[in-house]
Design a protein around this motif. Sequence first.
Motif, mmCIF file in Angstrom:
data_model
loop_
_atom_site.group_PDB
_atom_site.id
_atom_site.type_symbol
_atom_site.label_atom_id
_atom_site.label_comp_id
_atom_site.label_asym_id
_atom_site.label_seq_id
_atom_site.Cartn_x
_atom_site.Cartn_y
_atom_site.Cartn_z
ATOM 1 N N SER A 115 0.826 -1.216 0.000
ATOM 2 C CA SER A 115 0.000 0.000 0.000
ATOM 3 C C SER A 115 0.856 1.261 0.000
ATOM 4 C CB SER A 115 -0.907 -0.023 1.230
ATOM 5 O OG SER A 115 -0.122 -0.256 2.389
ATOM 6 N N ALA A 116 2.075 1.149 -0.558
ATOM 7 C CA ALA A 116 3.003 2.279 -0.513
ATOM 8 C C ALA A 116 2.967 3.076 -1.818
ATOM 9 C CB ALA A 116 4.420 1.771 -0.258
ATOM 10 N N GLY A 117 2.965 4.400 -1.692
ATOM 11 C CA GLY A 117 2.891 5.262 -2.866
ATOM 12 C C GLY A 117 4.155 5.226 -3.703
ATOM 13 N N GLY A 118 5.312 5.166 -3.029
ATOM 14 C CA GLY A 118 6.572 5.348 -3.729
ATOM 15 C C GLY A 118 7.287 4.073 -4.108
ATOM 16 N N ILE A 119 6.638 2.920 -3.909
ATOM 17 C CA ILE A 119 7.317 1.639 -4.152
ATOM 18 C C ILE A 119 6.699 0.948 -5.367
ATOM 19 C CG2 ILE A 119 7.816 -0.645 -3.138
ATOM 20 C CD1 ILE A 119 9.390 1.615 -1.806
ATOM 21 N N SER A 120 7.585 0.445 -6.220
ATOM 22 C CA SER A 120 7.141 -0.198 -7.453
ATOM 23 C C SER A 120 6.450 -1.528 -7.153
ATOM 24 C CB SER A 120 8.364 -0.413 -8.353
ATOM 25 O OG SER A 120 8.064 -1.339 -9.358
ATOM 26 N N LEU A 121 5.586 -1.918 -8.101
ATOM 27 C CA LEU A 121 4.902 -3.215 -8.020
ATOM 28 C C LEU A 121 5.914 -4.358 -7.975
ATOM 29 C CD1 LEU A 121 2.132 -4.763 -8.403
ATOM 30 C CD2 LEU A 121 2.577 -4.672 -10.859
ATOM 31 N N SER A 122 7.072 -4.146 -8.625
ATOM 32 C CA SER A 122 8.044 -5.226 -8.770
ATOM 33 C C SER A 122 8.750 -5.608 -7.463
ATOM 34 C CB SER A 122 9.079 -4.856 -9.834
ATOM 35 O OG SER A 122 9.740 -3.675 -9.428
ATOM 36 N N GLU A 123 8.520 -4.842 -6.402
ATOM 37 C CA GLU A 123 9.106 -5.220 -5.098
ATOM 38 C C GLU A 123 8.445 -6.464 -4.517
ATOM 39 O OE1 GLU A 123 11.193 -3.252 -2.424
ATOM 40 O OE2 GLU A 123 12.200 -2.617 -4.266
ATOM 41 N N ILE A 124 7.255 -6.768 -5.009
ATOM 42 C CA ILE A 124 6.544 -7.973 -4.561
ATOM 43 C C ILE A 124 6.991 -9.119 -5.466
ATOM 44 C CG2 ILE A 124 4.249 -9.046 -4.267
ATOM 45 C CD1 ILE A 124 4.196 -6.680 -2.517
ATOM 46 N N ILE A 125 7.534 -10.197 -4.860
ATOM 47 C CA ILE A 125 8.107 -11.274 -5.685
ATOM 48 C C ILE A 125 7.052 -12.239 -6.228
ATOM 49 C CG2 ILE A 125 10.384 -11.200 -4.536
ATOM 50 C CD1 ILE A 125 9.235 -14.038 -3.328
ATOM 51 N N GLN A 126 5.872 -12.280 -5.591
ATOM 52 C CA GLN A 126 4.826 -13.208 -6.034
ATOM 53 C C GLN A 126 4.355 -12.869 -7.457
ATOM 54 O OE1 GLN A 126 5.133 -12.162 -2.968
ATOM 55 N NE2 GLN A 126 5.028 -14.028 -1.743
ATOM 56 N N LYS A 127 3.920 -13.921 -8.159
ATOM 57 C CA LYS A 127 3.329 -13.694 -9.485
ATOM 58 C C LYS A 127 2.099 -12.821 -9.365
ATOM 59 C CE LYS A 127 4.563 -17.617 -12.339
ATOM 60 N NZ LYS A 127 4.193 -19.017 -12.552
ATOM 61 N N ARG A 128 1.325 -13.110 -8.308
ATOM 62 C CA ARG A 128 0.116 -12.310 -8.082
ATOM 63 C C ARG A 128 0.479 -11.142 -7.157
ATOM 64 N NH1 ARG A 128 -4.893 -15.445 -6.313
ATOM 65 N NH2 ARG A 128 -5.792 -13.422 -6.881
ATOM 66 N N ALA A 129 1.050 -10.104 -7.773
ATOM 67 C CA ALA A 129 1.481 -8.925 -7.014
ATOM 68 C C ALA A 129 0.500 -7.788 -7.263
ATOM 69 C CB ALA A 129 2.873 -8.506 -7.467
ATOM 70 N N GLY A 130 0.285 -6.978 -6.229
ATOM 71 C CA GLY A 130 -0.634 -5.842 -6.398
ATOM 72 C C GLY A 130 -0.224 -4.645 -5.565
ATOM 73 N N VAL A 131 -0.810 -3.516 -5.923
ATOM 74 C CA VAL A 131 -0.630 -2.296 -5.134
ATOM 75 C C VAL A 131 -2.006 -1.717 -4.836
ATOM 76 C CG1 VAL A 131 0.366 0.030 -5.034
ATOM 77 C CG2 VAL A 131 1.601 -1.783 -6.231
ATOM 78 N N PHE A 132 -2.187 -1.288 -3.611
ATOM 79 C CA PHE A 132 -3.433 -0.685 -3.148
ATOM 80 C C PHE A 132 -3.020 0.526 -2.316
ATOM 81 C CE2 PHE A 132 -7.069 -0.368 -0.219
ATOM 82 C CZ PHE A 132 -8.155 -0.622 -1.040
ATOM 83 N N TYR A 133 -2.891 1.682 -2.993
ATOM 84 C CA TYR A 133 -2.316 2.871 -2.347
ATOM 85 C C TYR A 133 -3.386 3.934 -2.079
ATOM 86 C CZ TYR A 133 0.203 7.398 -2.289
ATOM 87 O OH TYR A 133 0.648 8.662 -1.985
ATOM 88 N N PRO A 134 -3.798 4.082 -0.827
ATOM 89 C CA PRO A 134 -4.761 5.141 -0.508
ATOM 90 C C PRO A 134 -4.009 6.474 -0.461
ATOM 91 C CG PRO A 134 -4.682 3.424 1.214
ATOM 92 C CD PRO A 134 -3.451 3.289 0.368
ATOM 93 N N LEU A 135 -4.391 7.387 -1.329
ATOM 94 C CA LEU A 135 -3.702 8.676 -1.426
ATOM 95 C C LEU A 135 -4.255 9.615 -0.361
ATOM 96 C CD1 LEU A 135 -1.831 10.661 -2.701
ATOM 97 C CD2 LEU A 135 -3.387 10.948 -4.583
ATOM 98 N N LYS A 178 16.098 8.299 3.175
ATOM 99 C CA LYS A 178 17.000 8.749 2.100
ATOM 100 C C LYS A 178 16.642 8.144 0.751
ATOM 101 C CE LYS A 178 21.050 9.782 4.878
ATOM 102 N NZ LYS A 178 22.285 9.178 5.400
ATOM 103 N N LYS A 179 16.202 6.875 0.792
ATOM 104 C CA LYS A 179 15.890 6.180 -0.456
ATOM 105 C C LYS A 179 14.771 6.914 -1.213
ATOM 106 C CE LYS A 179 15.460 1.373 -1.826
ATOM 107 N NZ LYS A 179 15.167 -0.005 -1.368
ATOM 108 N N THR A 180 13.683 7.219 -0.505
ATOM 109 C CA THR A 180 12.562 7.932 -1.140
ATOM 110 C C THR A 180 12.966 9.348 -1.545
ATOM 111 O OG1 THR A 180 10.995 6.637 0.150
ATOM 112 C CG2 THR A 180 10.158 8.662 -0.820
ATOM 113 N N ILE A 181 13.721 10.018 -0.678
ATOM 114 C CA ILE A 181 14.148 11.390 -0.985
ATOM 115 C C ILE A 181 14.978 11.406 -2.277
ATOM 116 C CG2 ILE A 181 15.625 13.304 -0.179
ATOM 117 C CD1 ILE A 181 14.733 12.445 2.741
ATOM 118 N N ASN A 182 15.927 10.483 -2.376
ATOM 119 C CA ASN A 182 16.758 10.424 -3.600
ATOM 120 C C ASN A 182 15.942 10.046 -4.827
ATOM 121 O OD1 ASN A 182 19.099 11.254 -2.345
ATOM 122 N ND2 ASN A 182 19.661 9.161 -1.728
ATOM 123 N N LYS A 183 14.982 9.151 -4.626
ATOM 124 C CA LYS A 183 14.113 8.777 -5.748
ATOM 125 C C LYS A 183 13.321 10.005 -6.214
ATOM 126 C CE LYS A 183 11.738 4.715 -5.992
ATOM 127 N NZ LYS A 183 10.660 3.800 -5.550
#
Lengths: 248, 248
Positions: free
Chosen positions: A84-104, B216-221
């Motif tokens: 649920s992180a805004g700044g993290i890519s989907l690819s950080e999740i190693i599972q095939k079934r990866a998702g993002v749910f980011y409440p802004l 730092k990671k997010t700040i640099n990104k």
Amino acid sequence: MKIILIGAGKLGKQLYRAIVLSNDLEIIQWVNRSSKKTKTSEGVPIVEEIGDIKNIELYLLAVSDESIGTISNSLPKEAFVVHSAGGISLSEIIQKRAGVFYPLQSFSKDRNIDFSKTPVCVESKIKTDLDILKNLAKSIKSSVFDMNSKQREQLHLAAVIVNNFTNHLFLEAAEICKKNSLSFELLKPIIKETFEKLETLSPKDAQTGPALRRDKKTINKHLKLIESPDLRSIYKVFTLAIQKKNEK
Amino acid sequence: MKIILIGAGKLGKQLYRAIVLSNDLEIIQWVNRSSKKTKTSEGVPIVEEIGDIKNIELYLLAVSDESIGTISNSLPKEAFVVHSAGGISLSEIIQKRAGVFYPLQSFSKDRNIDFSKTPVCVESKIKTDLDILKNLAKSIKSSVFDMNSKQREQLHLAAVIVNNFTNHLFLEAAEICKKNSLSFELLKPIIKETFEKLETLSPKDAQTGPALRRDKKTINKHLKLIESPDLRSIYKVFTLAIQKKNEK
């Protein structure tokens, strides 16, 4: 929909609250390391460690950016794992079934968030999983927006700008008030108008003030009035930036 | 109370509107150089030049900072002359009966301001004139605050910070959205929450985000994601300033 919720920080607590209030969702377990209880007042089992959780379809992570990779690594490979992180890519999740749910939204301690007024940005590796995330958003009454990791990262940057930086400006103004025996309450109507103006004017058309009208006398007076070097840097950077935007 | 209102810019127009709506006040003449009419739809005579105005007790100036001194000079010496500028000292008015009537608000073109929600800061050279200014504020339903020129100048600086600078942050965020095919509407709920939080949290307690948690990671990104050099400067200055405030 059966969910294991991992994390009980500011976002985790609000997601917990929104999910238990929903009729369509069920939290099977909640990973909450800081809790001394074994279940919540709603009867949801609390576990301390990832190792203690059940094998279930949907794992919803409300954890720090740095922990996402490690936690994903420790979860079943066939599971649907959603961060649920805004700044993290989907690819950080190693599972095939990866998702993002980011409440802004900006989540603060002891402040309940109305998810019906919070947009949720969703993304998934497998197309059919997107519907699951959209339903999850609908179940907590949020509006839902489908976007890729690149867009979400830019949106997260924009959110930092409008929330953290704006809030810092409020802090600087509150300190000026305090030093001069003035109530910060005096500034609340103009702060409110700054936000409400956005309903009828674009930020570009809404701009006013000494920087925009290149009023050197007032700008120099303000620079003299400012005591803090950090605020002086902020004042100078904004004055230049406001003027440049107006040239374009 | 009989008033001659001088000036028909953004503030002048709003003061005109508030005064004609009041039962206790009467505008005898309005100095409006840009009008082609000789009276308003409410029947108030419009004049173009200061030289054409009548001799009356209260002159209310809603003019540019630079014009205050010159206009004061051209008005009767025995008159009560009041300016409405945040950043200008009371002493710019040469009359013995000098006053300040500063509505702390952001006035934009074509946006009506609710004076009942706008604090007015008043000051006068002669003590008894302060009651006249307080009554004037009450007649347009404003709350009124008595302060000296030094305090008012600091408050004006704080207003520039919370209004102009915040608005510039909105503009930067709107441009990020546009470049990435995202609607600025997505950011409105977090902007609203940034403001509403102030009702229950101080700006210091409300702060969150990558700068505060020294991520730092997010700040640099973010610094890599930013294309505009001005926005990069803003990002760096805020990141440092937020961290320093948290050290104290």
